[in-house]
Design an enzyme around this catalytic site. Structure first.
Site, PDB file in Angstrom:
ATOM      1  N   ALA A 177       0.843  -1.196   0.053  1.00 48.35           N
ATOM      2  CA  ALA A 177      -0.024  -0.092  -0.082  1.00 48.35           C
ATOM      3  C   ALA A 177       0.914   1.371   0.179  1.00 48.35           C
ATOM      4  CB  ALA A 177      -1.124  -0.173   1.343  1.00 48.35           C
ATOM      5  N   THR A 178       2.187   1.255  -0.495  1.00 57.59           N
ATOM      6  CA  THR A 178       2.897   2.320  -0.450  1.00 57.59           C
ATOM      7  C   THR A 178       2.606   3.117  -1.930  1.00 57.59           C
ATOM      8  OG1 THR A 178       4.609   0.948   0.511  1.00 57.59           O
ATOM      9  CG2 THR A 178       5.316   3.030  -0.483  1.00 57.59           C
ATOM     10  N   THR A 179       2.760   4.750  -1.742  1.00 51.76           N
ATOM     11  CA  THR A 179       2.369   5.170  -2.858  1.00 51.76           C
ATOM     12  C   THR A 179       3.198   6.596  -2.714  1.00 51.76           C
ATOM     13  OG1 THR A 179       0.455   6.510  -4.136  1.00 51.76           O
ATOM     14  CG2 THR A 179       0.475   6.783  -1.495  1.00 51.76           C
TER      15      THR A 179
END
Length: 433
Positions: free
Chosen positions: A252-254
């Site tokens: 879920a890294t952005t």
């Protein structure tokens, strides 16, 4: 939980004991206090509306939720966010998170300190020892953002500014850039056999640097990481990379990058890991699983002393020429972040490729003695040469989110531009006054 990327898999650990103290909320509020121009209510309004009213699921988001389905289904609170109608969302479905929308709206319109106190109290109540978690009142009371001087890496006429210790990624990217420059990379034809073999050798060297006590030094001797990026010990690693090149035999890294006509730039990478599978009641916040990611816990799970800063690969990066920003970029992608950003930088600075091509070209990653690579856009002979040099390599016949998602913006000759990594549905928005 095992996440299947198709050609490869990655194991993540979830549950309340996988959650570390999440600092993003107070970090964003501190950034707004230091440099924000708009009132907080205007900053949070779009996110509050999307959360409250819902948004249409894109094919990319549907694919990502499908990948993390074991986590999305792991508890009733997580399922309530991801499984509208009891099934995984499909492209075109609408997802909403009214609790989060209400929380964000209250944050913008009320007293942020009061909302932060509510947030901390909820974390301690639901993620404390009584519920199988680790967070205590002392943990959240001790948390505060830290402002650090970035690592500054010279590269030709540019200076690359990136994340310093205790973060892990910036120093590895900086070392990779110094090695690449010493090797004279950039003269080979782009995506050619020589280009790909040289990049694979550099990535292998960066992996070897990490395995040579790097994570210990991040905390025990951070000055040595700055010295490494400044050039200390680089010649020996250059020879290691040259020897490796001459052999020839998974979130879920952005990331958001912004650049404006006034010469201001910001690069921000944020992460929830994959999420721990549990949501804060009434707030709609899916809490992180940083204590359950192998790459962030290289010495083993629950081995760090309480109060230690965790080291991640997240490396928001800005490239400047003189005092003017040229590029701002960063990536999600677990331990592949260092490889993704390093290759994007080399594509831009050494090979002079346009921004979109630089971010979306075929990508590689090396971890230890293992190579993963995309052969999209590579000549058959080039892909075969990589496979021959790395017999155990995993070849991807299409681009994959496994290799991260670099999003970037550029300023050149008075013109602003941007590019998104199609591996993770990256998009560009241009705002005109």
């Amino acid at each position: 939980m095992t996440i299947d990327f198709g050609q490869t898999k990655q194991v993540f650990h979830i549950g309340r004991a996988a959650a570390a103290v999440p600092g993003e909320l107070v970090g964003l509020l501190e950034l707004h206090r230091r440099a924000g121009r708009l009132p907080l209510r205007e900053v949070v309004a779009p996110a509050a509306a999307w959360a409250r009213d819902g948004f249409l699921v894109s094919p990319q988001i549907a694919m990502i939720i499908g990948l993390i389905a074991p986590i999305a289904k792991s508890s009733p609170s997580a399922a309530s966010l991801f499984l509208a109608g009891g099934r995984l969302p499909q492209a075109g479905d609408r997802l909403a998170n009214p609790d989060l929308g209400d929380f964000l709206q209250a944050l913008g319109e009320g007293d942020p300190e009061t909302l932060v106190a509510t947030y901390w109290a909820s974390l301690v109540e639901h993620f404390g020892p009584a519920h199988g978690g680790l967070m205590t009142t002392q943990d959240v009371a001790a948390y505060s953002p830290v402002v650090r001087e970035p690592l500054r890496v010279p590269y030709g006429p540019y200076s690359v500014l990136t994340n310093p210790p205790p973060a892990a990624g910036g120093g590895l990217i900086g070392a990779g850039l110094r090695i690449a420059e010493s090797l004279g990379i950039g003269h080979e034809a782009f995506l050619s056999r020589d280009h790909q073999l040289a990049v694979a050798a550099i990535l292998a060297t960066v992996s070897q640097i990490r395995q040579s006590g790097y994570d210990h030094r991040l905390h025990a001797d951070p000055a040595s990481i700055r010295a490494l990026v400044a050039g200390d010990g680089i010649p020996a690693w250059v020879e290691w990379a040259r020897a490796r090149a001459d052999e020839n035999p998974l979130g879920a890294t952005t990331h958001i990058s912004v650049i404006d006509a006034e010469g201001m730039a910001a690069a921000m990478t944020t992460s929830n890991g994959e999420g721990c599978g549990h949501v804060l009641p009434g707030l709609g916040i899916h809490v992180n699983n940083f204590l359950g990611e192998d790459d962030i816990n290289p010495v083993g799970f629950h081995r760090l002393a309480a109060g230690s800063w965790m080291s991640t690969m997240m490396s928001p990066t800005i490239v400047v020429a003189g005092d003017r920003p040229c590029f701002a970029l960063g990536s999600g992608g677990s331990n592949r972040i260092r490889s993704a950003i390093l290759q994007a930088l080399l594509n831009l600075l050494a090979y002079r490729r346009p921004l979109d091509e630089a971010l979306n070209a075929a990508r590689l990653h090396v971890e230890g003695s293992k190579l993963w690579f995309e052969n999209v856009g590579l000549a058959t002979a080039t892909a075969d040469a990589l496979q021959q040099a790395w017999p155990a390599a995993t070849r991807f016949d299409s681009t994959s989110m496994f290799f991260g998602g670099v999003n970037g913006v550029a300023s050149a000759n008075g013109r602003l531009s941007g590019a998104g990594d199609r591996r993770r549905g990256g998009v560009v928005v241009v705002a005109e006054a």
